[in-house]
Design a protein around this motif. Structure first.
Motif, PDB file in Angstrom:
ATOM      1  N   ARG A 232       0.725  -1.330   0.485  1.00  0.00           N
ATOM      2  CA  ARG A 232       0.009   0.281  -0.039  1.00  0.00           C
ATOM      3  C   ARG A 232       0.342   1.085  -0.264  1.00  0.00           C
TER       4      ARG A 232
ATOM      5  N   LEU B  85      -6.613   5.898   1.294  1.00  0.00           N
ATOM      6  CA  LEU B  85      -6.672   5.483   2.568  1.00  0.00           C
ATOM      7  C   LEU B  85      -8.583   5.795   2.340  1.00  0.00           C
TER       8      LEU B  85
ATOM      9  N   ASP C 126      -9.748   1.976   9.841  1.00  0.00           N
ATOM     10  CA  ASP C 126      -8.970   1.327  10.063  1.00  0.00           C
ATOM     11  C   ASP C 126      -7.571   1.516   9.351  1.00  0.00           C
ATOM     12  N   GLN C 127      -7.672   2.184   8.105  1.00  0.00           N
ATOM     13  CA  GLN C 127      -6.343   1.316   7.791  1.00  0.00           C
ATOM     14  C   GLN C 127      -4.869   2.896   8.237  1.00  0.00           C
TER      15      GLN C 127
ATOM     16  N   ASP D 274      -2.756   2.452  10.710  1.00  0.00           N
ATOM     17  CA  ASP D 274      -2.659   1.944  11.890  1.00  0.00           C
ATOM     18  C   ASP D 274      -0.985   1.826  12.531  1.00  0.00           C
TER      19      ASP D 274
END
Length: 176
Positions: free
Chosen positions: A137, A154, A158-159, A161
């Motif tokens: 990513r 994004l 939750d991404q 992180d």
């Protein structure tokens, strides 16, 4: 930059504002071109002078309006922006947040991150990372061109992180 303006350019900010007010220009790029090509002002100082003159710099009353306009019709992405901004500004008191028309830049000595709502469902986080491979990513800079070296797309909170926060921290560290 304002403290060094007189020494580096020969005029104070107040004097620059008077000088620029005499010009027929209306666009940021026109002022920039004039300051750089006609007067030999460096890009950084030309940009600073132009932003201050046009009252579109960080800290101005237009900041919240610039960000609000970026998220019109994309309100679902604003929580992602807000969390990213909080995490980035926690890195240090020297982080400068600079809202622009279509994105928000984060810089210390130089820009290290850029947040842009690219579509109605996606934010692009641009990072300036030295010697870091593009993989997974952590993509090539894409639409950011040379402003950033990498991009992370994004679509939800939750991404944001630990891995993403480490990339952001590395970009911040390298920019100092």
């Amino acid at each position: 930059m304002e403290q060094n303006l007189l020494e580096k350019t020969g005029l104070s900010l107040a004097q620059w504002k008077v000088e620029l007010a005499k010009l027929p220009f209306t666009k940021h790029g026109e002022y920039m071109k004039y300051l750089k090509s006609e007067l030999g002002i460096s890009h950084g100082y030309a940009n600073f002078i132009t932003l201050k003159f046009r009252e579109a710099d960080a800290g101005s009353s237009q900041d919240s309006e610039l960000v609000s306009n970026q998220y019109k019709g994309k309100e679902n992405l604003k929580p992602i922006f807000d969390l990213l901004t909080a995490k980035i500004t926690e890195l240090g008191s020297n982080v400068e947040v600079v809202p622009k028309k279509s994105a928000v830049s984060f810089r210390v000595k130089r820009q290290f991150a850029l947040i842009q709502p690219s579509t109605k469902t996606r934010i692009d986080l641009g990072l300036k990372l030295n010697d870091v491979e593009h993989q997974g990513r952590l993509e090539t800079s894409g639409p950011f061109g040379t402003m950033c070296t990498h991009r992370v797309q994004l679509t939800n909170l939750d991404q944001i992180d630990e891995q993403l926060l480490q990339w952001i921290k590395l970009a911040y560290t390298q920019a100092n």
